[in-house]
Design a protein around this motif. Structure first.
Motif, short mmCIF file in Angstrom:
data_model
loop_
_atom_site.label_atom_id
_atom_site.label_comp_id
_atom_site.label_asym_id
_atom_site.label_seq_id
_atom_site.Cartn_x
_atom_site.Cartn_y
_atom_site.Cartn_z
N LYS A 409 37.48 42.06 47.94
CA LYS A 409 38.20 42.60 47.28
C LYS A 409 38.74 43.41 45.78
N ILE A 410 39.49 43.89 46.19
CA ILE A 410 39.74 45.64 45.42
C ILE A 410 38.90 44.54 43.63
N CYS A 411 38.30 45.04 43.29
CA CYS A 411 36.89 45.31 42.09
C CYS A 411 37.95 45.15 41.00
N PRO A 412 37.89 44.34 39.97
CA PRO A 412 38.48 44.10 38.76
C PRO A 412 38.64 45.00 37.72
N ASN A 413 37.42 45.63 38.10
CA ASN A 413 37.53 47.46 36.83
C ASN A 413 38.04 48.09 37.45
N HIS A 450 48.40 45.25 45.64
CA HIS A 450 47.34 44.59 44.89
C HIS A 450 47.92 44.39 43.02
N PRO A 451 48.14 43.28 43.24
CA PRO A 451 48.84 42.92 41.53
C PRO A 451 47.22 43.07 40.48
N THR A 452 47.68 44.07 39.77
CA THR A 452 46.79 43.99 38.69
C THR A 452 46.61 43.65 37.58
N GLY A 453 47.81 42.72 37.45
CA GLY A 453 47.34 41.59 36.04
C GLY A 453 48.76 42.88 34.92
N SER A 454 49.43 43.16 35.29
CA SER A 454 50.32 44.01 34.11
C SER A 454 51.35 44.29 34.86
N PRO A 455 52.13 44.00 34.33
CA PRO A 455 54.01 43.82 35.08
C PRO A 455 54.46 45.07 35.46
#
Length: 602
Positions: A409-413, A450-455
């Protein structure tokens, strides 16, 4: 910017006459290359030459020397003060010459008129053997992707056997692996200061060279030593690989070696690697330099390239140059870590991005050239849309051993913000004279979706996709799902095919809303490790349902120093040591390849 046609003296010298135009009697470094000399920052030979020149040393180039007969091409410039440098070409010579089915390719893209007879197989070995015969006491250094990928024990698909480090076959003194901007000037300065001492009449001998680089090891270099003479001995933080003989006998140990090599190739602060060869010798791989900063990569691209083939090729077509002459590279490196790709082994996973100012300077130079008619063919890199991407917290990246920031998965960092790339596209499009800016490099759609968590960031990434499709597609957008089976994609280190379907819906929606008659062109691979005929039947059914008649397809080619080649040779995944099926015989590979063309009557 007005355009001034370059003079012969603006190119790096390739003959004695051209050296004399610069007032030289001798060169400090002479570079032998398997490619034609194109003075352009997309050609490694030109980059190495310009970097060495910028460091204050005299470098001459002998492109595509004739390796038959009396070797006059190897003798015509004489002996260099410091060393010979051998660069077999921008591509691995065997991949450049042969298809996966071991058939001759239609042309050699890096040779005038695409001819096949201007370079030997394995130029690193052939050129260094000739140079050692003619100049036995002059150091010979190997560079380029061919030597980089063969710096340790490797499987050679064309010879169908496991080979030791290329230093065991090529009578050279050293390999400079990866990109040359940092190690080559460091090496020149080391020899100048410790051997020649500024004496223009002083030539470096092999013994003096080896003594200097043993006392002062240069990062990103490889050397062969007697086991008892390893510099500093075996240190506590050295990683000692299974010996070549062990890897030759035991495929499990070969696979275990590969995992260590790949992890160290992609670390910020790597360790020294040691591998014993035979009873008495050891290959020593010094850790790489840290990635280039923006200022350093800008400096490399801002050097005075003419961006043209050498005048000796006037009237001849060089296919690779025709493809990239009006394109611009905006970054190096790739954090995708795809199992079949060699980019991370050569450039590393950390993205080295140029500044917008440096890119705009290059664009203005292209616009001023008389053969430019308004269309930039590409603004990209190993992947089109990794510009300015990297870890949010670099301290975590410096500890990381993951070879891929995007798999499983794409790294959260990892930040995947496309805002800098959007700003770059707009700035380049605004340059007077630029009518069209197209993106020819492959796009990573998983980074867009990828959903970044930032709209806000998610909205920017979707905006990037829309602007890309509306303004920077010449009619066909290249993407690389590579397969439709998620099980095979997992082995490939690629995202789920569901993401491709999602991106295709986005692409079709944008085209429909803007009334664009564009196509999406997917790339696929057959016979990749883990892929069965059942998986290929699934691919045929899926692509047929999506109304694709596939064009961009290829059979898997095992190349040294990749996860996929390790699996292909050993039958084991190097990270799990579990068995994985591989289609190895020509018949198996041909049957898999046929599934791409379900729509052809034959």
């Amino acid at each position: 910017m007005s355009y001034t046609p370059p003079q012969l003296s603006d190119f790096l010298p390739t003959t004695r006459r051209e050296m004399q135009l610069r007032g030289w009697e001798r060169a400090d470094v002479i570079l032998f290359s398997g490619d034609a000399y194109v003075d352009h920052p997309s050609f490694g030979m030109a980059v190495c030459g310009r970097i060495i020149e910028d460091a204050g040393f005299r470098i001459a180039i002998v492109p595509q020397p004739d390796w038959h007969g009396d070797f006059r091409d190897f003798k015509r410039l004489g002996r260099p003060r410091l060393f010979f440098l051998v660069s077999p070409g921008a591509m691995d010579s065997m991949v450049n010459k042969y298809t996966a089915a071991r058939r001759l390719r239609s042309e050699d893209a890096y040779t005038p008129d695409g001819r096949h007879d201007r370079r030997p197989e394995y130029p690193s070995i052939v050129y260094s053997q000739i140079l050692r015969q003619l100049f036995p006491d002059t150091p010979v250094i190997l560079g380029g992707i061919e030597a980089s990928l063969r710096r340790l024990t490797h499987y050679d698909y064309w010879q169908e056997r496991v080979r030791p480090s290329i230093l065991c076959d090529a009578p050279a003194d050293m390999i400079v692996y990866g990109m040359g901007e940092k190690p080559l000037p460091a090496l020149c300065r080391l020899i100048e200061n410790n051997v020649c001492h500024g004496n223009d009449e002083r030539y470096c001998s092999v013994g003096e060279f080896r003594h200097a680089v043993t006392r002062h090891p240069v990062p990103q270099t490889v050397m062969l030593y007697p086991w008892e003479q390893i510099p500093g001995g075996v240190k506590a933080d050295d990683l000692v690989l299974h010996s070549h003989d062990e890897a030759l006998r035991d495929k499990r140990k070969y696979a275990q070696n590969f995992r260590v090599i790949e992890e160290q190739s992609n670390r910020w602060q790597a360790q020294r690697l040691l591998q014993r060869v035979g009873q008495t010798q050891c290959v020593v791989v010094n850790p790489p330099f840290q990635p280039l900063s923006t200022a350093e990569i800008d400096h490399s691209f801002d050097l005075p390239y003419t961006r043209l083939p050498h005048p000796k090729y006037k009237g001849h077509r060089i296919p690779a140059y025709d493809m990239i002459k009006h394109s611009v590279c905006v970054h190096r490196g790739c954090f995708g870590g795809c199992a079949f790709c060699t980019i991370s082994a050569h450039q590393g996973k950390f993205i080295m991005s140029r500044s917008q100012e440096s890119i705009l300077r290059e664009v203005r130079h292209i616009v001023s050239m008389p053969d430019f008619h308004g269309t930039l063919s590409d603004l990209g890199g190993p992947s089109a849309n990794m510009y300015r991407m990297g870890g949010r917290d670099l301290s975590l990246c410096k500890k990381c051993r993951r070879p891929s920031c995007a798999h499983p998965k794409i790294c959260p960092n990892l930040h995947t913000d496309h805002a800098p790339l959007l700003a770059l596209y707009r700035a380049v499009s605004a340059v007077p004279g630029v009518k069209h800016l197209y993106i020819g490099s492959g796009v990573r759609y998983d980074l867009i979706l990828h959903p970044t968590g930032s709209p806000k960031t998610d909205a920017i990434n979707r905006r990037y996709a829309e602007e890309l499709i509306c303004h920077h597609v010449s009619g066909r957008l290249k993407v690389a799902p590579e397969h439709t089976s998620d099980r095979v994609l997992d082995v490939m280190r690629k995202p789920s095919f569901g993401l491709f379907r999602q991106f295709k819906r986005l692409f079709d929606d944008v085209c429909r809303r803007h009334r664009l008659p564009y196509q999406i062109i997917p790339y696929f691979i057959s016979s990749h490790p883990g892929c069965t005929e059942e998986d290929m039947a699934h691919l045929a059914a899926e692509t047929r349902a999506l109304h694709f008649r596939l064009e961009q397809v290829q059979d898997f080619t095992p190349t040294p120093m990749t996860v996929a080649t390790t699996i292909w040779h050993t039958g084991l995944h190097p990270y799990t040591l579990k068995n994985i099926f591989c289609a190895r015989t020509p018949e198996e590979k041909k049957r898999q390849h046929k599934f791409f063309f379900w729509y052809k009557k034959q």
